[in-house]
Design a protein around this motif. Structure first.
Motif, mmCIF file in Angstrom:
data_model
loop_
_atom_site.group_PDB
_atom_site.id
_atom_site.type_symbol
_atom_site.label_atom_id
_atom_site.label_comp_id
_atom_site.label_asym_id
_atom_site.label_seq_id
_atom_site.Cartn_x
_atom_site.Cartn_y
_atom_site.Cartn_z
ATOM 1 N N GLY A 127 -33.733 18.187 10.440
ATOM 2 C CA GLY A 127 -34.910 17.937 11.246
ATOM 3 C C GLY A 127 -35.569 19.207 11.756
ATOM 4 O O GLY A 127 -36.140 19.225 12.853
ATOM 5 N N VAL A 128 -35.506 20.287 10.961
ATOM 6 C CA VAL A 128 -36.094 21.563 11.346
ATOM 7 C C VAL A 128 -36.955 22.086 10.202
ATOM 8 O O VAL A 128 -37.039 21.476 9.130
ATOM 9 C CB VAL A 128 -34.996 22.606 11.683
ATOM 10 C CG1 VAL A 128 -34.139 22.132 12.844
ATOM 11 C CG2 VAL A 128 -34.114 22.885 10.462
ATOM 12 N N SER A 129 -37.591 23.219 10.417
ATOM 13 C CA SER A 129 -38.239 23.964 9.354
ATOM 14 C C SER A 129 -37.476 25.263 9.134
ATOM 15 O O SER A 129 -36.668 25.674 9.982
ATOM 16 C CB SER A 129 -39.705 24.263 9.700
ATOM 17 O OG SER A 129 -40.479 23.082 9.681
ATOM 18 N N ALA A 130 -37.705 25.913 8.001
ATOM 19 C CA ALA A 130 -36.995 27.144 7.679
ATOM 20 C C ALA A 130 -37.988 28.199 7.223
ATOM 21 O O ALA A 130 -38.904 27.915 6.443
ATOM 22 C CB ALA A 130 -35.965 26.896 6.585
ATOM 23 N N VAL A 131 -37.796 29.403 7.706
ATOM 24 C CA VAL A 131 -38.613 30.551 7.320
ATOM 25 C C VAL A 131 -37.770 31.461 6.435
ATOM 26 O O VAL A 131 -36.631 31.798 6.782
ATOM 27 C CB VAL A 131 -39.108 31.321 8.554
ATOM 28 C CG1 VAL A 131 -39.886 32.568 8.129
ATOM 29 C CG2 VAL A 131 -39.976 30.425 9.434
ATOM 30 N N LEU A 139 -31.562 21.118 3.333
ATOM 31 C CA LEU A 139 -30.898 21.440 4.595
ATOM 32 C C LEU A 139 -31.860 21.274 5.770
ATOM 33 O O LEU A 139 -31.511 20.661 6.788
ATOM 34 C CB LEU A 139 -30.349 22.864 4.527
ATOM 35 C CG LEU A 139 -29.534 23.406 5.706
ATOM 36 C CD1 LEU A 139 -28.559 24.491 5.220
ATOM 37 C CD2 LEU A 139 -30.425 23.983 6.804
ATOM 38 N N ALA A 140 -33.075 21.821 5.631
ATOM 39 C CA ALA A 140 -34.046 21.738 6.724
ATOM 40 C C ALA A 140 -34.443 20.294 6.994
ATOM 41 O O ALA A 140 -34.534 19.867 8.157
ATOM 42 C CB ALA A 140 -35.277 22.585 6.382
ATOM 43 N N ARG A 141 -34.660 19.526 5.942
ATOM 44 C CA ARG A 141 -35.046 18.119 6.101
ATOM 45 C C ARG A 141 -33.923 17.331 6.768
ATOM 46 O O ARG A 141 -34.170 16.545 7.695
ATOM 47 C CB ARG A 141 -35.387 17.529 4.735
ATOM 48 C CG ARG A 141 -35.886 16.095 4.769
ATOM 49 C CD ARG A 141 -36.162 15.584 3.363
ATOM 50 N NE ARG A 141 -34.964 15.603 2.534
ATOM 51 C CZ ARG A 141 -34.943 15.227 1.249
ATOM 52 N NH1 ARG A 141 -36.059 14.836 0.655
ATOM 53 N NH2 ARG A 141 -33.815 15.271 0.563
ATOM 54 N N ASN A 163 -24.910 20.087 5.889
ATOM 55 C CA ASN A 163 -26.303 20.492 5.696
ATOM 56 C C ASN A 163 -27.249 19.840 6.704
ATOM 57 O O ASN A 163 -28.456 20.110 6.667
ATOM 58 C CB ASN A 163 -26.764 20.212 4.265
ATOM 59 C CG ASN A 163 -26.954 18.733 3.961
ATOM 60 O OD1 ASN A 163 -26.638 17.862 4.779
ATOM 61 N ND2 ASN A 163 -27.466 18.440 2.770
ATOM 62 N N ASP A 164 -26.725 19.005 7.607
ATOM 63 C CA ASP A 164 -27.588 18.345 8.589
ATOM 64 C C ASP A 164 -27.343 18.850 10.004
ATOM 65 O O ASP A 164 -27.754 18.226 10.977
ATOM 66 C CB ASP A 164 -27.402 16.826 8.541
ATOM 67 C CG ASP A 164 -25.983 16.380 8.906
ATOM 68 O OD1 ASP A 164 -25.105 17.248 9.066
ATOM 69 O OD2 ASP A 164 -25.763 15.161 9.029
ATOM 70 N N LEU A 187 -40.714 24.402 4.749
ATOM 71 C CA LEU A 187 -40.383 25.759 4.329
ATOM 72 C C LEU A 187 -41.601 26.657 4.507
ATOM 73 O O LEU A 187 -42.731 26.257 4.191
ATOM 74 C CB LEU A 187 -39.941 25.782 2.868
ATOM 75 C CG LEU A 187 -38.744 24.906 2.462
ATOM 76 C CD1 LEU A 187 -38.468 25.062 0.974
ATOM 77 C CD2 LEU A 187 -37.511 25.248 3.274
ATOM 78 N N VAL A 188 -41.337 27.868 4.960
ATOM 79 C CA VAL A 188 -42.378 28.880 5.092
ATOM 80 C C VAL A 188 -41.850 30.165 4.473
ATOM 81 O O VAL A 188 -40.763 30.619 4.830
ATOM 82 C CB VAL A 188 -42.753 29.120 6.559
ATOM 83 C CG1 VAL A 188 -43.798 30.230 6.677
ATOM 84 C CG2 VAL A 188 -43.269 27.840 7.203
#
Length: 339
Positions: free
Chosen positions: A251-255, A246-248, A174-175, A336-337
């Protein structure tokens, strides 16, 4: 009639539990606070560095590298009744426990049963049916069941501890998410609201049972074959909760494209009728400070946070046969978006 004085065919197992399935999980925020500061370690001659995946990112299972180059994947998962049929409950619980190994890209090899049973309240014949369901699904997965552990408990609970193997260079973690990668979901959402409606009304939803008893083995195989390196399964913390982790971790964001997310038949109607678990509401409260919901209404938010039991895989990458529901992007103001 059995020695307990209870007719076996009249028992509604869900009425003996305060919640149902993975909705009974300790809320994610409380869980993270509880395990904060617990660092990995190992015995002499087996350094902590051999622990490839542990507590750090809250992944689906622990992974340890062996001296011969292979990796061991190990997990445990159990919960209260999510359906009234004992055989189906056993199948669901086993599929859910096995999923943690598949979600890491592993192959389950051996499992042991974890059973809590109110022996003075419920017939032991029902417990046997639960165990039979678990055995049948494990057998379908090619996983040996080698006994287990049981306790006398006021509330019935069942699951498995599962051990498998994996290639340490081909894990699904998840990373490992990266910007620009699409997000695929391999099972529809809505299990939580349908299960809650079942608990409240006794209505049976075969589409939910079929989804929960379907192994994530083939989905994991397709993800690995497509070159995916990042995934998690969607269970008690809901789509948004698991995607946030997963996003955290990556180190990303998720749409998330809300209109692209698939749901089981009847899920929206169950949510509209108010069959939303406390676990789902806690999931939503946990991710809300980190989420830009755009114009998503409250019902959509709740469904995206719906506490799943034995849900599908959420894969960073395109998986044949699975809808693309969003993408990973560079880290922004919100993890998250929803669009």
């Amino acid at each position: 009639m059995t020695g307990t004085g209870v007719r076996q065919d009249s028992v509604r197992l869900t009425q003996y539990a305060h919640g149902g399935g993975c909705a009974c999980k300790i809320p994610p925020g409380e869980l993270e606070e509880m395990v904060a500061g617990l660092t990995p370690g190992g015995p002499a001659g087996f350094p902590a560095g051999d622990l490839i995946v542990g507590l750090d990112t809250g992944d689906d299972a622990a992974v340890v590298r062996l001296p011969d180059g292979r990796a061991v994947v190990t997990t445990a998962d159990f919960f209260t009744p999510v359906v009234d049929d004992p055989y189906d409950w056993g199948r669901i619980a086993a599929a859910n426990a096995l999923s943690d190994v598949y979600a890491m890209g592993g192959t389950p090899l051996v499992a042991v049963n974890l059973l809590s049973w109110p022996r003075d309240l419920l017939p032991l014949e029902l417990a046997r049916e639960v165990l039979r369901g678990g055995l049948d699904v494990a057998t379908l997965a090619g996983c040996v069941v080698g006994g287990g552990h049981s306790v006398d408990d006021p509330e019935p609970k069942y699951g498995m501890a599962v051990t498998g193997t994996a290639d340490p260079d081909r894990l699904l973690r998840n990373d490992a998410g990266r910007p620009g990668v699409p997000l695929s979901l391999t099972k529809p959402l809505g299990l939580g609201v349908l299960n809650n409606r079942h608990k409240t009304t006794g209505e049976v939803f075969p589409q939910a049972v079929e989804t929960m008893t379907t192994l994530n083995r083939d989905a994991a195989g397709r993800a690995l074959a497509a070159g995916a390196v990042c995934a998690t399964d969607v269970t008690g913390f809901g789509l948004l909760g698991h995607l946030y982790k997963l996003a955290r971790a990556s180190g990303v964001s998720a749409v998330v494209h809300a209109s692209a997310v698939p749901y089981l038949d009847g899920a929206r109607e169950a949510a509209e009728a108010g069959h939303v678990s406390g676990g789902t509401r806690r999931n939503l409260a946990w991710v809300a400070p980190h989420t830009d919901f755009g114009g998503a209404d409250e019902l959509t938010r709740l469904l995206l946070a719906d506490a799943q039991t034995s849900g599908g895989l959420l894969v960073a990458g395109e998986v044949p046969g699975a809808p693309v529901i969003g993408e990973l992007v560079a880290a922004g103001e919100h993890r998250l978006v929803v669009r």
